[in-house]
Design an enzyme around this catalytic site. Structure first.
Site, PDB file in Angstrom:
ATOM      1  N   LYS A  35       0.844  -1.192   0.000  1.00 12.56           N
ATOM      2  CA  LYS A  35       0.000   0.000   0.000  1.00 12.56           C
ATOM      3  C   LYS A  35       0.883   1.246   0.000  1.00 12.56           C
ATOM      4  CE  LYS A  35      -0.637  -0.479   4.997  1.00 12.56           C
ATOM      5  NZ  LYS A  35      -0.785   0.640   5.891  1.00 12.56           N
ATOM      6  N   TYR A 251      17.368  29.546   6.340  1.00  6.84           N
ATOM      7  CA  TYR A 251      16.245  30.317   6.894  1.00  6.84           C
ATOM      8  C   TYR A 251      16.334  30.393   8.415  1.00  6.84           C
ATOM      9  CZ  TYR A 251      13.785  30.041   2.404  1.00  6.84           C
ATOM     10  OH  TYR A 251      13.418  30.165   1.081  1.00  6.84           O
TER      11      TYR A 251
HETATM   12  C1  LIG Z   1      -3.981  -3.992   8.539  1.00 12.50           C
HETATM   13  C2  LIG Z   1      -2.509  -3.878   8.374  1.00 12.50           C
HETATM   14  N1  LIG Z   1      -1.771  -4.989   8.330  1.00 12.50           N
HETATM   15  C3  LIG Z   1      -0.436  -4.964   8.195  1.00 12.50           C
HETATM   16  C4  LIG Z   1       0.246  -3.762   8.093  1.00 12.50           C
HETATM   17  C5  LIG Z   1       1.736  -3.783   7.959  1.00 12.50           C
HETATM   18  O1  LIG Z   1       2.337  -3.249   9.096  1.00 12.50           O
HETATM   19  P1  LIG Z   1       3.923  -3.225   9.226  1.00 12.50           P
HETATM   20  O2  LIG Z   1       4.407  -2.256   8.194  1.00 12.50           O
HETATM   21  O3  LIG Z   1       4.177  -2.761  10.601  1.00 12.50           O
HETATM   22  O4  LIG Z   1       4.378  -4.603   8.937  1.00 12.50           O
HETATM   23  C6  LIG Z   1      -0.475  -2.573   8.142  1.00 12.50           C
HETATM   24  C7  LIG Z   1       0.242  -1.307   8.067  1.00 12.50           C
HETATM   25  O5  LIG Z   1      -0.161  -0.236   8.382  1.00 12.50           O
HETATM   26  C8  LIG Z   1      -1.884  -2.631   8.288  1.00 12.50           C
HETATM   27  O6  LIG Z   1      -2.618  -1.514   8.347  1.00 12.50           O
END
Ligand SMILES: Cc1ncc(COP(=O)(O)O)c(C=O)c1O
Length: 359
Positions: A35, A251
């Site tokens: 994602k 800055y």
């Molecule tokens: C539902 C869910 N599962 C798994 C993950 C993966 O988490 P991680 O990056 O800590 O492995 C996420 C990440 O936000 C998540 O929202």
């Protein structure tokens, strides 16, 4: 010549990490979480690299999954937030996506959709962000039995798995295991920190996120697995100057030279995703040595003190984080977490596979 700012993506490191993480739980199936553009690494590149090794991919929203399908990714894809609108159920059917339903409204949309959709269920075991309530799940499983099949899975998410002395992970795990027994569904519990530190969370499906990208989710504790960073953020020096003792840089002049100093300006800034909150002294690697950040990060540039490093010149490449400088360390300096830094590298920064980088 164009700017040399880029995020180098190390595919070998990615494949190494997946293999190492899978080896922790060899009887589980592993989904690679890609994602948010694969945590900033480029979802398509990562999907193409892992499509024959990951058992599935996971994204947050259907648009991310459709993008992958349109580019030829045929691996199963789990949509972790399920449908945001009823129309997402049609997309899921069309593109063969698995939807994780976290609410009764979503179950209703899936139930009344024009075509059948592969369904998983998410239950809230204490994180209180998403998920059906534990008490409601048995009745809902009965009501929607016709939507479930042998591929359906019960998912929950751990609130505190990166806190190694917090037994909330054990509490959540026992709750979801009891529920899974009751409703007779396979489970998915572990995210990266759970996979690394809580073997009791291993189940039919583990969800591999940040660790896949070589980031230790329990920093500053050392990682118990030799993960390799998948992103190296690089830029080049675009200007050099002598700054007399007492003068300020950037800055607000929040950095002042304590001695006559040599300051290099680097072609990367917060417009590229380098955090503006990084403090004076945050390391930047120049010729393999640490040069401290000198002054506020601007939109397109930042300055570093290279007084103690010899032969630095315009055009030299520097590393902001990556294989030689931990992104966790930079994140700590900006008072945030590595997840945010890698994910926020902006679209202006080209992602380049390391096989295309001249060394
Ligand atoms: C539902 C869910 N599962 C798994 C993950 C993966 O988490 P991680 O990056 O800590 O492995 C996420 C990440 O936000 C998540 O929202």
């Amino acid at each position: 010549m164009s700017r040399q700012t880029r995020a180098i993506i190390h595919i070998d490191a990615l494949q190494h990490n997946l293999k190492a993480l899978k080896a922790l739980a060899p009887t589980s199936q592993s989904m690679a979480i890609i994602k948010a553009d694969a945590y900033g690494h480029g979802a398509l590149t990562i999907a193409q690299a892992l499509q024959h090794q990951a058992d599935a991919f996971a994204v947050a929203i259907t648009e991310e999954a459709v993008h992958l399908r349109k580019h030829g990714i045929a691996t199963p894809i789990i949509v972790l937030e399920g449908p945001h609108q009823p129309h997402d159920c049609d997309l899921a059917a069309q593109y063969q996506l698995t939807l994780v339903a976290h609410s009764e409204a979503q179950l209703d949309w899936i139930n009344t959709a024009n075509s059948p959709v592969q369904l998983w269920l998410k239950v809230d075991t204490g994180m209180h962000r998403l998920g059906l309530s534990i008490e409601r799940v048995p009745e809902l499983v009965q009501r929607y039995q016709h939507l479930l099949n042998e591929h359906s899975v019960l998912v929950t998410h751990m609130a505190c798995a990166d806190e190694l002395d917090n037994n909330f992970t054990e509490q959540q795990t026992s709750k979801v295991e009891a529920l899974a027994r009751k409703v007779n569904l396979p489970l998915s519990i572990a995210n990266s920190p759970a996979l690394l530190y809580w073997p009791e969370t291993y189940a039919q499906w583990n969800r591999l996120g940040v660790a896949l990208y070589g980031v230790n989710p329990a920093y500053p504790r050392p990682c118990n697995l030799a993960l390799q960073p998948v992103m190296t953020l690089q830029a080049s020096i675009i200007a050099m100057r002598q700054v007399p003792k007492g003068d300020g840089v950037g800055y607000g002049q929040i950095w002042r030279a304590k001695r006559d100093s040599k300051v290099a300006t680097v072609g990367i800034g917060y417009g590229d995703g380098y955090p503006r909150h990084c403090q004076n002294g945050t390391p930047v690697l120049v010729h393999g040595q640490r040069a401290p950040l000198a002054g506020r990060v601007s939109m397109d540039m930042l300055c570093i003190d290279v007084t103690d490093i010899e032969h630095v010149k315009v055009g030299d490449l520097v590393e902001l984080w990556g294989q030689n400088l931990s992104v966790n360390e930079i994140a700590a300096s900006a008072d945030t977490i590595a997840y945010e830094l890698i994910t926020r590298v902006s679209a202006r920064v080209p992602r380049v596979s390391d096989s295309h980088v001249q060394k």
